[in-house]
Structure formats: C-alpha cells, structure tokens
Design a protein around this motif. Structure first.
Motif, PDB file in Angstrom:
ATOM      1  N   THR A   1      57.697  10.727  21.787  1.00 19.39           N
ATOM      2  CA  THR A   1      58.605  11.665  22.437  1.00 19.39           C
ATOM      3  C   THR A   1      58.385  11.665  23.944  1.00 19.39           C
ATOM      4  O   THR A   1      58.969  12.466  24.661  1.00 19.39           O
ATOM      5  CB  THR A   1      58.352  13.105  21.923  1.00 19.39           C
ATOM      6  OG1 THR A   1      56.969  13.405  22.123  1.00 19.39           O
ATOM      7  CG2 THR A   1      58.702  13.232  20.458  1.00 19.39           C
ATOM      8  N   ASN A   2      57.572  10.746  24.386  1.00 23.28           N
ATOM      9  CA  ASN A   2      57.133  10.802  25.765  1.00 23.28           C
ATOM     10  C   ASN A   2      56.833   9.401  26.277  1.00 23.28           C
ATOM     11  O   ASN A   2      56.104   8.632  25.652  1.00 23.28           O
ATOM     12  CB  ASN A   2      55.853  11.661  25.778  1.00 23.28           C
ATOM     13  CG  ASN A   2      55.361  11.926  27.160  1.00 23.28           C
ATOM     14  OD1 ASN A   2      55.579  11.131  28.084  1.00 23.28           O
ATOM     15  ND2 ASN A   2      54.681  13.046  27.329  1.00 23.28           N
ATOM     16  N   LYS A   3      57.385   9.093  27.426  1.00 24.32           N
ATOM     17  CA  LYS A   3      57.230   7.767  28.008  1.00 24.32           C
ATOM     18  C   LYS A   3      55.761   7.360  28.161  1.00 24.32           C
ATOM     19  O   LYS A   3      55.405   6.195  27.949  1.00 24.32           O
ATOM     20  CB  LYS A   3      57.922   7.757  29.380  1.00 24.32           C
ATOM     21  CG  LYS A   3      57.924   6.408  30.044  1.00 24.32           C
ATOM     22  CD  LYS A   3      58.764   6.409  31.306  1.00 24.32           C
ATOM     23  CE  LYS A   3      58.647   5.045  31.957  1.00 24.32           C
ATOM     24  NZ  LYS A   3      59.668   4.776  32.926  1.00 24.32           N
ATOM     25  N   GLU A   4      54.938   8.330  28.503  1.00 22.38           N
ATOM     26  CA  GLU A   4      53.520   8.040  28.777  1.00 22.38           C
ATOM     27  C   GLU A   4      52.802   7.417  27.574  1.00 22.38           C
ATOM     28  O   GLU A   4      51.857   6.665  27.725  1.00 22.38           O
ATOM     29  CB  GLU A   4      52.767   9.327  29.185  1.00 22.38           C
ATOM     30  CG  GLU A   4      52.740   9.578  30.675  1.00 22.38           C
ATOM     31  CD  GLU A   4      54.141   9.769  31.235  1.00 22.38           C
ATOM     32  OE1 GLU A   4      54.791  10.763  30.834  1.00 22.38           O
ATOM     33  OE2 GLU A   4      54.597   8.927  32.036  1.00 22.38           O
ATOM     34  N   ASN A   5      53.288   7.781  26.371  1.00 22.10           N
ATOM     35  CA  ASN A   5      52.556   7.335  25.178  1.00 22.10           C
ATOM     36  C   ASN A   5      53.039   6.007  24.616  1.00 22.10           C
ATOM     37  O   ASN A   5      52.511   5.526  23.619  1.00 22.10           O
ATOM     38  CB  ASN A   5      52.690   8.386  24.068  1.00 22.10           C
ATOM     39  CG  ASN A   5      52.122   9.714  24.507  1.00 22.10           C
ATOM     40  OD1 ASN A   5      51.253   9.762  25.378  1.00 22.10           O
ATOM     41  ND2 ASN A   5      52.633  10.792  23.938  1.00 22.10           N
ATOM     42  N   ILE A   6      54.073   5.437  25.229  1.00 23.11           N
ATOM     43  CA  ILE A   6      54.697   4.265  24.604  1.00 23.11           C
ATOM     44  C   ILE A   6      53.700   3.132  24.382  1.00 23.11           C
ATOM     45  O   ILE A   6      53.539   2.639  23.255  1.00 23.11           O
ATOM     46  CB  ILE A   6      55.908   3.772  25.440  1.00 23.11           C
ATOM     47  CG1 ILE A   6      57.035   4.809  25.368  1.00 23.11           C
ATOM     48  CG2 ILE A   6      56.395   2.429  24.914  1.00 23.11           C
ATOM     49  CD1 ILE A   6      58.246   4.491  26.218  1.00 23.11           C
ATOM     50  N   GLU A   7      53.019   2.743  25.446  1.00 28.20           N
ATOM     51  CA  GLU A   7      52.151   1.570  25.319  1.00 28.20           C
ATOM     52  C   GLU A   7      51.062   1.782  24.263  1.00 28.20           C
ATOM     53  O   GLU A   7      50.838   0.930  23.398  1.00 28.20           O
ATOM     54  CB  GLU A   7      51.532   1.221  26.670  1.00 28.20           C
ATOM     55  CG  GLU A   7      50.810  -0.109  26.594  1.00 28.20           C
ATOM     56  CD  GLU A   7      50.340  -0.605  27.953  1.00 28.20           C
ATOM     57  OE1 GLU A   7      50.983  -0.258  28.969  1.00 28.20           O
ATOM     58  OE2 GLU A   7      49.339  -1.325  27.982  1.00 28.20           O
TER      59      GLU A   7
ATOM     60  N   SER B   1      66.305  12.952  28.505  1.00 28.66           N
ATOM     61  CA  SER B   1      65.898  14.362  28.392  1.00 28.66           C
ATOM     62  C   SER B   1      64.436  14.457  27.956  1.00 28.66           C
ATOM     63  O   SER B   1      63.856  13.511  27.443  1.00 28.66           O
ATOM     64  CB  SER B   1      66.744  15.115  27.369  1.00 28.66           C
ATOM     65  OG  SER B   1      67.890  14.407  27.035  1.00 28.66           O
ATOM     66  N   LYS B   2      63.918  15.636  28.145  1.00 25.95           N
ATOM     67  CA  LYS B   2      62.550  15.906  27.748  1.00 25.95           C
ATOM     68  C   LYS B   2      62.436  15.763  26.226  1.00 25.95           C
ATOM     69  O   LYS B   2      63.348  16.130  25.491  1.00 25.95           O
ATOM     70  CB  LYS B   2      62.181  17.347  28.161  1.00 25.95           C
ATOM     71  CG  LYS B   2      60.712  17.549  28.366  1.00 25.95           C
ATOM     72  CD  LYS B   2      60.450  18.908  29.034  1.00 25.95           C
ATOM     73  CE  LYS B   2      58.986  19.249  29.049  1.00 25.95           C
ATOM     74  NZ  LYS B   2      58.342  19.427  27.784  1.00 25.95           N
ATOM     75  N   GLY B   3      61.355  15.208  25.776  1.00 27.30           N
ATOM     76  CA  GLY B   3      61.165  15.043  24.333  1.00 27.30           C
ATOM     77  C   GLY B   3      61.788  13.762  23.790  1.00 27.30           C
ATOM     78  O   GLY B   3      61.724  13.509  22.594  1.00 27.30           O
ATOM     79  N   CYS B   4      62.403  12.988  24.689  1.00 27.89           N
ATOM     80  CA  CYS B   4      63.021  11.728  24.258  1.00 27.89           C
ATOM     81  C   CYS B   4      62.411  10.561  25.027  1.00 27.89           C
ATOM     82  O   CYS B   4      61.837  10.739  26.093  1.00 27.89           O
ATOM     83  CB  CYS B   4      64.527  11.736  24.521  1.00 27.89           C
ATOM     84  SG  CYS B   4      65.419  12.931  23.526  1.00 27.89           S
ATOM     85  N   VAL B   5      62.581   9.379  24.446  1.00 31.21           N
ATOM     86  CA  VAL B   5      62.157   8.182  25.172  1.00 31.21           C
ATOM     87  C   VAL B   5      63.364   7.286  25.407  1.00 31.21           C
ATOM     88  O   VAL B   5      64.404   7.433  24.769  1.00 31.21           O
ATOM     89  CB  VAL B   5      61.075   7.396  24.399  1.00 31.21           C
ATOM     90  CG1 VAL B   5      59.752   8.137  24.427  1.00 31.21           C
ATOM     91  CG2 VAL B   5      61.522   7.086  22.978  1.00 31.21           C
ATOM     92  N   ASP B   6      63.194   6.361  26.340  1.00 36.96           N
ATOM     93  CA  ASP B   6      64.250   5.407  26.655  1.00 36.96           C
ATOM     94  C   ASP B   6      64.044   4.168  25.771  1.00 36.96           C
ATOM     95  O   ASP B   6      62.971   3.558  25.818  1.00 36.96           O
ATOM     96  CB  ASP B   6      64.134   5.035  28.147  1.00 36.96           C
ATOM     97  CG  ASP B   6      65.269   4.129  28.604  1.00 36.96           C
ATOM     98  OD1 ASP B   6      65.903   3.487  27.735  1.00 36.96           O
ATOM     99  OD2 ASP B   6      65.501   4.062  29.823  1.00 36.96           O
ATOM    100  N   PRO B   7      65.052   3.816  24.967  1.00 38.79           N
ATOM    101  CA  PRO B   7      64.897   2.640  24.097  1.00 38.79           C
ATOM    102  C   PRO B   7      64.443   1.405  24.876  1.00 38.79           C
ATOM    103  O   PRO B   7      63.699   0.583  24.360  1.00 38.79           O
ATOM    104  CB  PRO B   7      66.302   2.432  23.532  1.00 38.79           C
ATOM    105  CG  PRO B   7      66.964   3.760  23.633  1.00 38.79           C
ATOM    106  CD  PRO B   7      66.355   4.476  24.803  1.00 38.79           C
TER     107      PRO B   7
END
Ligand SMILES: Cc1ncc(C[n+]2csc(CCOP(=O)(O)OP(=O)(O)O)c2C)c(N)n1
Ligand SMILES: [Mg+2]
Lengths: 164, 541
Positions: free
Chosen positions: B507-513, B356-362
C-alpha cells in the motif's frame, strides 16, 4: 463491386463437411446464392458448387478461408463465360384440360420435359441457366404456379480445363 | 497389437512426447482415465475445464510442445469452449480430447450429450467425431500434426465411450495424408527478391513483428536483420519479447495501447515488413489511410491473412523463420538518415496521475519486479489494465516469455495459463500478473496450484474494479459507472492463506522493493497484492 461468383470446391466426403462449409459462410458474413453438392467419380470426394455474391475482396477471402478447412482439397473460382452452368427446376402448374395444350407448347419451346400430369396439374422439369429458368417461370405464372423447387447451380468449365 | 481405443489414445500421446495433460474426468471419458493409470503421463486435475485448456495453452506457449487437455462429454466438453476459442485466436497448438455418449445414442439428447464438434467448429483448426475405432489411432496422430504444423491451433477429438472401449489393431506406423492440408511451403524466390529490393531502396523501412515470430522461433534472425541493416522494429502484443525491450531499435508495442514512437513509425515508414502477424484491429491505429501510401510486405504462414486486414503489395507465404533467413541473405547495408523517434524508456513514462494514499503505482511495482526477476522468468497476464500495464511497463529480454490472451482477450486466462507454464518449466520463475476481476474468474485454480505444490508468484493489481471497463466509462460514458465496481472483494491474503499460500499487501511505495524481494525469494506460491487506485489510468506516455 458486388457480383456473382461461381466457385467449385472439392472436399473429402466426410460427415460434417457440408456444415463446416456452410458454417464458414454464415460466420464470416459471406452471402451464399446457391449451393449444390454431389459425389465425384471418386466416392471419397464430393464436389460443391457455390455461387456467392460479393466483391473481389469477398471472393478472395471466401476461397482462402475455404482453403483453410482441412477437408477442402481444392478450390477453383470459375471465370465468367468460361463455364457451363445449369440449375434444375421442377415446377407444378395448374392445368385444366383446356389449358394443357398451351402449356405443352411452351414446354416444348423451352425444351423442357413434362414429368407428371394429373387432372388439374402438370409438372415441368427443366435444366437450364438462371435466365432461362426465370423466363419459363414467368411465362407459366399466368396459369397459376402451385410450387417450384430448384437445385443450386452446378457448373463445369468449357474445353479441356478440369477442376478434378 | 490388439488394444482398446483408450489405450491407443494413450499410446499415441506418449509417442508424441506428451508428458503431462490437464483435465477433468466424468463418465464418458472414464475408459481413458483408467488407461492413463498405466502410463507415465502426468495428469493435472484442474478445477474447471476452461482452466484445462488455458493451462495447456500456457504449457504449449512455453515448451514448444502440443498442449493436451481432456474433458468428459456434455458440460465437461462445453466448458472447454472459451479456452479453445482463446487458443484459436492466438494460434496455440492444442489437442483437446472429449468423451462422448455411446455412438448408438448420438443425436438422441441422452444424459450429458452435447454436439461439441458442431459447437467448436468455428474455433478449431479442425475437429473429429470418431465413429470407427479402427480410425482412432490415425485421427489422434493427425490431430497432433494438424495442431502443431502450419499456423498452429487447437484440434478437438470427440470420442464416444464405446469407441474408447472398442478393440483396435494398433500398428505403430502412421502415414500422414490429408490431401487438402499442406504445411511445407516452397519459398517464392522471385517475391523474396522483390521484397528485398523494396527494403534496400527504402528510406524508412520498418518491421512489425507478430506472434508468428515467437512461434516460429525467429527472435534471433529478427534481431540480426534489424541490427545489421538498421531497421527499427515494433511488435504486436503477441510478439512481446521478440527483442529485448531495451534494444535501441525496438520501438515498443504498436496499436491503441502502444508507444508513440511505434505508432508514429508505422504511419511514417515507406516500406513496412509485417512478419508473422495478422495486424489485428487492436494493432492498427488507422487502418485504411496509413497503409495505402507505402509498400507493404507481409510474411504469414496463413495465406488467408494476406490482404485480410491490410492491403498487401508483396505477400510472402510460409514459415517466418525460413523467409526471414532468405531475406537476410539478400539485404544490403544502406546508409539511411535516422527517420524514427526513439521509444521513451520505461523509467521516463508517466501516467500524469497522482497516486492516492494507501495505493501504489503499477509502474513502480512492475519495473521493480522486472529488474529483480530472473532473466528467463515467464510472465502471464490477465486482461484489462493489468495486461496493458504488464505489456508496457515490464521490460523483457528475449530470454523471458510473455503469455497473454491477445486475440480473444479472455479474462481468467492468466492464472490457469501460469499453471501450465510452471508445470512445463519447473526450474523457471513464473510470475502471474493479475487483476481482481480476472483472478476471480479462475480463482478455483488456486486449488490446482495447491494440489500440485506449484511455486507461482502472483502479483495482483487490486483496484476493486473492472478497471479497464471503468476507464472506458470514465472517458466515453461521462463517468456513468455501470457494473464495474468490485467493492466487496474478499480479503485475498486470507483467501490465499487458506490454500496455504503466503502473501503480503502493498500500500506504500516505500515497501515495494522489500516486498518484491520477499516474494521472489519465497519458496512456494506467494500473493503480492498491490492496492491500486480505481482511477489509475491504463496508459503511461
Ligand atoms: C471473459 C471476459 N469477460 C468480459 C471481458 C470484458 N473486460 C475486459 S477488461 C475487463 C475488466 C477486467 O478487470 P480486472 O481483471 O480487475 O482488470 P483491471 O482492468 O482492473 O486491471 C472486462 C470486464 C473480458 N475481456 N473477458
Ligand atoms: Mg481490477
């Protein structure tokens, strides 16, 4: 197959050993039939005789788990018919003057001893295997048994074999 | 040399190379704390005694030393119990020292008296209540040997205050003699030959590696056997890191939360070599049926494990490393057709769940961390979904370490364990994988981290729920959610900042790295809070 197994255990004569052994049985769900403890000739070592009910898996686990206790020095599972096993029974039975002779006769047949006599009671002592203890108890029942007390089984191997 | 009991304890700790202990003081243990001031042993003041045992456990698992923890009598001692039980289930070498009321008062229910030897007997490899100060040095020495030899485990020593103060004639010479305890075993050559014959004849041999591979230092020999004789390996949770996860014959973790490849291989193999594992109920997906049709060889230091959980055809009792070395010498290179499936690489694993929006995938977070962290980074986990995500989605190298509560599954283990890991490995990255429920079970240890100035990377999977239990209720209780909601979680970033720790929220995949890089390069403890959907499943297939 469920069956009775007699196990001899040599343990260090430390405080708390008995509770460790007994605790292990209850914790792992093993059923103790009887348990008897006493010093060996070496006062630092005690011998526990345990009769446990269970199948081969249970006895295998009992002996391995007991072996893991640091205080346990040696374990021997006694083979049926290759040991002599005895329990001690003290039995207090009602005995009026009239019945005394009959009771004494029974006691003699079983090679038991009379260790206390009062106006109304006789106390019998017998050391025997479980069958014989059952038999004498059964025969004295009709007179009115007031109380019995039994030790657990103690057992020693036949012939030259020793646990110690 | 004459000294008091407390001094004797400290002297023997030093003798066994103890340089740090984890503890919490109180009246009964005060004589020991007083002596400690004169020693070079570092004391780490935890915030709760359970944390002292977990920290000692993390320390022991990552240093090859015995972990030492200390507590006072009564509540101090009883607070250790969960920690001790956790260490016992995972065979961790720990010496726990507790203060006790005066020996003359024992059994009288005086202030802060608790029968800790009675209470911990089921969870200790052995324990002692010291009643004679002259025996104290021998007992402490024995405790270290018992804890660290054979199948390792926790040993507790309960010492009344008068014994700590009492005078003892200390002789720096110890004879270890417990007639009922052996820890060096002769290898049974005949059985080893039999085992090797079975493996040489096998068409589909498989190795299950257990925690004993890690604790006996058998990673290398395991790899040699697997590689040179083309035998695939699956591992239990306790053995994660026994082989590189990218190694082609590594089929991944087995069991209810394991890989398809591993579980299929377990059911299809014809000869199964279980090395240093008890094959607990979480590891066997089907206990009775599967194992009966194959030859099972079991290597274990603890004979009581042979035949306990699975029936064994050839039991090899002893140290896994020695036995594997002996086996290695007798194996033959056999040409076999490939009979097992490869494990799906982590990047191909999928939970089939729409984030969902606002979540990331572990998975995205963990794969990123695994690729950017040091090759000798130490991971700790909590219990729950976070633990299984970490186990399945972090690809480890043998140079990494993975510290987790397996047998007991104790929530609140990971954070204090990470303290012990960091204290024992100041030069290594320590990454604590957390769940929001578990973190709050040992939250107070943030104080310890702060006081010691430790640098721990804390990765929190915040799903505002006791995710694993919630998932169980989704699947088995028709979504009747009962007692699993953690909607009123604190603002963890603010909370951490009050301890002086940095942090950021993902909260966003884009920011993970970017965020992972920031965390890993930051000097000091850092919280990476990953907002995760409460419905995010545990299993990725
Ligand atoms: C001390 C303790 N209490 C209860 C449990 C049962 N339990 C297993 S997993 C779990 C939920 C863990 O929640 P969290 O730490 O948030 O992890 P998540 O599953 O959400 O990743 C619970 C309650 C346990 N393992 N340990
Ligand atoms: Mg959670």
């Amino acid at each position: 197959m469920e069956q009775k197994h007699t196990i001899s255990v040599l343990v260090e004569n430390h405080a708390g050993v008995l509770s460790r052994v007994a605790g292990l049985f209850s914790r792992r769900g093993f059923n103790i039939d009887s348990l008897a403890v006493g010093e060996t000739r070496n006062p630092e070592i005690s011998r526990i005789t345990i009769v446990v009910n269970g199948d081969d898996y249970t006895v295998d686990q009992v002996s391995k788990q007991l072996n893991k206790l640091v205080d346990v020095i040696k374990i021997k599972i006694l083979v049926d018919n290759e040991f002599v096993g005895r329990e001690l029974l003290l039995l207090k039975v009602k005995a009026s003057a009239k019945q005394r002779a009959e009771i004494i006769q029974l006691v003699d047949i079983f090679r038991a001893n009379i260790v206390d006599v009062s106006k109304d009671t006789i106390t019998v002592e017998i050391s025997a295997d479980q069958d014989k203890i059952k038999a004498i108890t059964g025969l004295l029942e009709p007179f009115g048994i007031l109380e019995t007390v039994r030790t657990g089984l103690v057992a020693i191997q036949r012939g030259v074999e020793c646990v110690e | 040399m004459k000294m008091n009991g407390a001094q004797a304890v400290v002297t023997i700790l030093e003798k066994h190379g103890t340089d740090v202990i984890f503890g919490y003081p109180g009246t009964a243990i005060s004589p020991f704390y007083d002596e400690l001031l004169k020693s070079s042993i570092k004391h780490i003041l935890v915030r709760y005694e359970q944390g002292a045992v977990h920290a000692a456990s993390g320390y022991a698992k990552t240093t090859d030393k015995v972990g030492v923890c200390v507590a006072t009598s009564g509540p101090g001692a009883t607070n250790l119990i969960t920690g001790i039980a956790t260490a016992y289930m995972d065979s961790v070498p720990i010496v726990a020292i507790t203060g006790q009321v005066l020996s003359s008062q024992l059994g009288k229910d005086v202030f802060q008296e608790a029968d800790i030897t009675g209470a911990t007997a089921p969870f200790c490899k052995h324990n002692y209540l010291v009643k004679d100060v002259s025996k104290l040095p021998k007992i402490i020495n024995e405790a270290f040997i018992l804890a660290s030899t054979g199948r390792p485990g926790p040993v507790l020593i309960d010492i009344p205050m008068d014994i700590l103060k009492g005078e003892v004639d200390y002789v720096d010479e110890f004879i270890f003699n417990i007639p009922g305890y052996q820890y060096q075993f002769l290898l049974n050559n005949e059985k080893i030959i039999k085992a090797c014959e079975a493996i040489n004849k096998a068409k589909k041999p498989l190795i299950i590696a257990g925690g004993g591979i890690i604790s006996s230092g058998s990673k290398e020999i395991l790899h040699k056997i697997s590689k040179e004789f083309s035998i695939p390996v699956t591992y239990t949770l306790m053995a994660k890191g026994c082989l590189d996860d990218t190694y082609d014959l590594n089929l991944g973790m087995l069991g209810s939360h394991g890989t398809i490849a591993a579980n299929k291989a377990v059911s299809q193999c014809d000869v199964l070599l279980v090395a240093g594992g008890r094959v607990g109920d979480r590891s066997m997906s089907n206990s009775s049926g599967v194992y009966s049709k194959k030859t099972v060889i079991h290597i274990d230091i603890d004979p009581a494990e042979m035949g306990k959980n699975i029936s064994v055809d050839i039991g090899l009792h002893g140290d896994a490393k020695e036995i594997l070395n002996a086996i290695y010498g007798k194996l033959k290179i056999v040409k076999r057709d490939k009979w097992f499936e490869d494990k799906k690489p982590v990047e191909k694993l999928d939970s089939k769940f729409v984030i969902s929006k606002g979540c990331v995938d572990p998975k995205d977070v963990l794969t990123c961390i695994a690729s950017l962290s040091d090759s000798d980074a130490i991971y700790t986990t909590e219990v729950g979904q976070n633990q299984i995500w970490a186990a399945n989605l972090i690809e480890l190298l043998t140079s990494n370490k993975f510290v987790t509560s397996g047998g007991m599954g104790t929530m609140g283990y990971g954070l204090p364990a990470s303290v012990g890991c960091k204290v024992g490995n100041q030069d290594k990255q320590v990454i604590a994988i957390e769940g929001d429920g578990s973190l709050q079970m040992s939250l107070q240890e943030l104080g310890t981290i702060m006081q010691e100035g430790l640098d721990i990377k804390i990765v929190l999977f915040n799903n505002s729920s006791l995710g694993m239990v919630r998932e169980l209720q989704t699947l088995k209780y028709d979504k009747r959610y009962s007692g699993v909601c953690l909607k009123s979680n604190p603002d963890f970033i603010k909370l951490f900042s009050s301890y002086g720790f940095a942090g950021s929220r993902l909260t966003n995949k884009e920011n993970i790295e970017e965020q992972v890089k920031k965390m890993l390069s930051y000097k000091g403890t850092y919280l990476l809070e990953c907002v995760v959907d409460e419905d995010n499943p545990t299993i990725y297939r």
